[in-house]
Design a protein around this motif. Structure first.
Motif, mmCIF file in Angstrom:
data_model
loop_
_atom_site.group_PDB
_atom_site.id
_atom_site.type_symbol
_atom_site.label_atom_id
_atom_site.label_comp_id
_atom_site.label_asym_id
_atom_site.label_seq_id
_atom_site.Cartn_x
_atom_site.Cartn_y
_atom_site.Cartn_z
ATOM 1 N N PHE A 1 0.870 -1.292 0.015
ATOM 2 C CA PHE A 1 0.054 0.047 0.101
ATOM 3 C C PHE A 1 0.890 1.356 -0.033
ATOM 4 C CE2 PHE A 1 -2.294 3.343 2.325
ATOM 5 C CZ PHE A 1 -3.234 3.402 1.414
ATOM 6 N N ASP A 2 1.826 1.409 0.755
ATOM 7 C CA ASP A 2 2.750 2.493 1.077
ATOM 8 C C ASP A 2 3.350 2.724 -0.414
ATOM 9 O OD1 ASP A 2 1.980 2.789 3.809
ATOM 10 O OD2 ASP A 2 3.803 2.141 4.856
ATOM 11 N N CYS A 3 4.125 1.586 -0.995
ATOM 12 C CA CYS A 3 4.684 1.803 -2.168
ATOM 13 C C CYS A 3 3.784 2.164 -3.127
ATOM 14 C CB CYS A 3 5.363 0.396 -2.521
ATOM 15 S SG CYS A 3 6.267 0.232 -3.984
ATOM 16 N N MET A 4 2.632 1.569 -3.395
ATOM 17 C CA MET A 4 1.830 1.758 -4.398
ATOM 18 C C MET A 4 1.387 3.283 -4.171
ATOM 19 S SD MET A 4 1.200 -0.606 -6.810
ATOM 20 C CE MET A 4 -0.518 0.013 -7.466
ATOM 21 N N ARG A 5 1.148 3.931 -3.037
ATOM 22 C CA ARG A 5 0.651 5.331 -2.986
ATOM 23 C C ARG A 5 2.060 6.236 -3.312
ATOM 24 N NH1 ARG A 5 -0.713 6.173 3.137
ATOM 25 N NH2 ARG A 5 1.267 6.141 2.991
ATOM 26 N N GLU A 6 2.958 5.806 -2.845
ATOM 27 C CA GLU A 6 4.410 6.754 -3.137
ATOM 28 C C GLU A 6 4.529 6.784 -4.649
ATOM 29 O OE1 GLU A 6 9.114 6.813 -2.688
ATOM 30 O OE2 GLU A 6 7.843 5.881 -0.952
ATOM 31 N N SER A 7 4.424 5.474 -5.113
ATOM 32 C CA SER A 7 4.532 5.549 -6.927
ATOM 33 C C SER A 7 3.451 6.427 -7.717
ATOM 34 C CB SER A 7 4.433 4.119 -7.369
ATOM 35 O OG SER A 7 5.416 3.408 -6.843
ATOM 36 N N MET A 8 2.199 6.040 -7.080
ATOM 37 C CA MET A 8 1.212 6.968 -7.820
ATOM 38 C C MET A 8 1.357 8.386 -7.399
ATOM 39 S SD MET A 8 -1.636 4.180 -7.488
ATOM 40 C CE MET A 8 -3.120 5.127 -8.513
ATOM 41 N N ALA A 9 2.035 8.724 -6.316
ATOM 42 C CA ALA A 9 1.896 10.322 -6.057
ATOM 43 C C ALA A 9 3.173 10.703 -6.760
ATOM 44 C CB ALA A 9 2.260 10.510 -4.407
ATOM 45 N N THR B 1 4.066 9.917 -10.017
ATOM 46 C CA THR B 1 3.634 10.048 -11.186
ATOM 47 C C THR B 1 2.617 11.174 -11.180
ATOM 48 O OG1 THR B 1 3.595 7.650 -11.413
ATOM 49 C CG2 THR B 1 2.049 9.101 -12.982
ATOM 50 N N LEU B 2 1.719 11.538 -10.115
ATOM 51 C CA LEU B 2 0.895 12.559 -10.457
ATOM 52 C C LEU B 2 1.863 14.192 -10.258
ATOM 53 C CD1 LEU B 2 -1.912 11.840 -7.939
ATOM 54 C CD2 LEU B 2 -1.968 12.004 -10.371
ATOM 55 N N GLY B 3 3.010 13.826 -9.359
ATOM 56 C CA GLY B 3 3.780 14.780 -9.243
ATOM 57 C C GLY B 3 4.522 15.338 -10.520
ATOM 58 N N LYS B 4 4.924 14.529 -11.233
ATOM 59 C CA LYS B 4 5.826 14.499 -12.443
ATOM 60 C C LYS B 4 4.623 14.574 -13.781
ATOM 61 C CE LYS B 4 9.043 11.467 -11.301
ATOM 62 N NZ LYS B 4 9.784 9.981 -11.290
ATOM 63 N N GLY B 5 3.208 15.111 -13.482
ATOM 64 C CA GLY B 5 2.458 15.506 -14.505
ATOM 65 C C GLY B 5 1.581 14.406 -15.251
ATOM 66 N N GLY B 6 1.496 13.253 -14.642
ATOM 67 C CA GLY B 6 0.855 11.940 -14.697
ATOM 68 C C GLY B 6 -0.707 12.310 -14.511
ATOM 69 N N ASP B 7 -1.403 11.416 -15.003
ATOM 70 C CA ASP B 7 -2.944 11.463 -15.050
ATOM 71 C C ASP B 7 -3.392 10.578 -14.193
ATOM 72 O OD1 ASP B 7 -2.982 9.807 -16.960
ATOM 73 O OD2 ASP B 7 -3.865 11.214 -18.318
ATOM 74 N N SER B 8 -2.656 9.422 -13.251
ATOM 75 C CA SER B 8 -3.390 8.413 -12.733
ATOM 76 C C SER B 8 -4.174 8.609 -11.670
ATOM 77 C CB SER B 8 -2.371 7.339 -12.148
ATOM 78 O OG SER B 8 -1.666 6.866 -13.216
#
Length: 186
Positions: A169-177, A179-186
């Motif tokens: 959970f922690d790893c997925m949350r960090e990975s998705m965050a 991506t969002l911080g880099k301009g991703g749209d997940s």
């Protein structure tokens, strides 16, 4: 596996196609199932879809996601199937069906990205945590059986699973965050 593949690096189009189809098969099946609401029909349609995609594979632009290309064909195939049905389990007009297809396609395109996060996060677990997750979720073994096989208490297995869940959970949350911080749209 990436959703795009440079066929020039693969050598054979059959191998490239097979790898892409296998990597995206679940997402394509889920998309078809969301439109036809019948597992048997979705199974049949997936087989038909594979044949259609193979026949058109020479037209596939490998710089674009395979899943998006496949969903375009799957949408048409599902619409053809629904039109042939005399009695639909859930009657829908084309506008509602198109809206549903758009939403499903968007979800399927995010599948590959989240799957890559999941694989990355799995690598961060201990070997025992990976074994516990695999035994419990993929092999569908109850905790009691895993504990007996490993000669551990049920509580010990539950603790391993709990730590694995938290780490994932922690790893997925960090990975998705990230991506969002880099301009991703997940």
């Amino acid at each position: 596996m990436s959703d795009t593949l440079q066929r020039s690096n693969e050598g054979e189009p059959q191998l490239a196609f097979t790898r892409l189809l296998i990597a995206n098969e679940r997402a394509l099946y889920g998309f078809l199932l969301s439109l036809v609401h019948d597992r048997s029909a979705a199974d049949d349609l997936l087989q038909e879809l594979a044949g259609r995609l193979w026949r058109k594979f020479d037209e596939y632009d490998s710089s674009r996601p395979f899943i998006a290309w496949g969903i375009g064909f799957a949408r048409l195939l599902a619409f053809e199937w629904r039109r042939k049905q005399q009695k639909l389990p859930i009657p829908m007009d084309d506008e509602i069906l198109n809206s549903l297809a758009d939403a499903s396609a968007e979800h399927a395109e995010q599948y590959d990205e989240r799957r890559s996060y999941l694989l990355k996060c799995m690598k961060g677990l201990t070997e025992r945590q990976r074994q516990a997750l695999h035994a419990h979720y993929f092999d569908e073994q109850p905790v009691k059986k895993i504990a007996r096989l490993w000669q551990r208490t049920e509580m010990a297995v539950y603790k391993i699973l709990k730590r694995a869940h938290k780490a994932m959970f922690d790893c997925m949350r960090e990975s998705m965050a990230n991506t969002l911080g880099k301009g991703g749209d997940s």
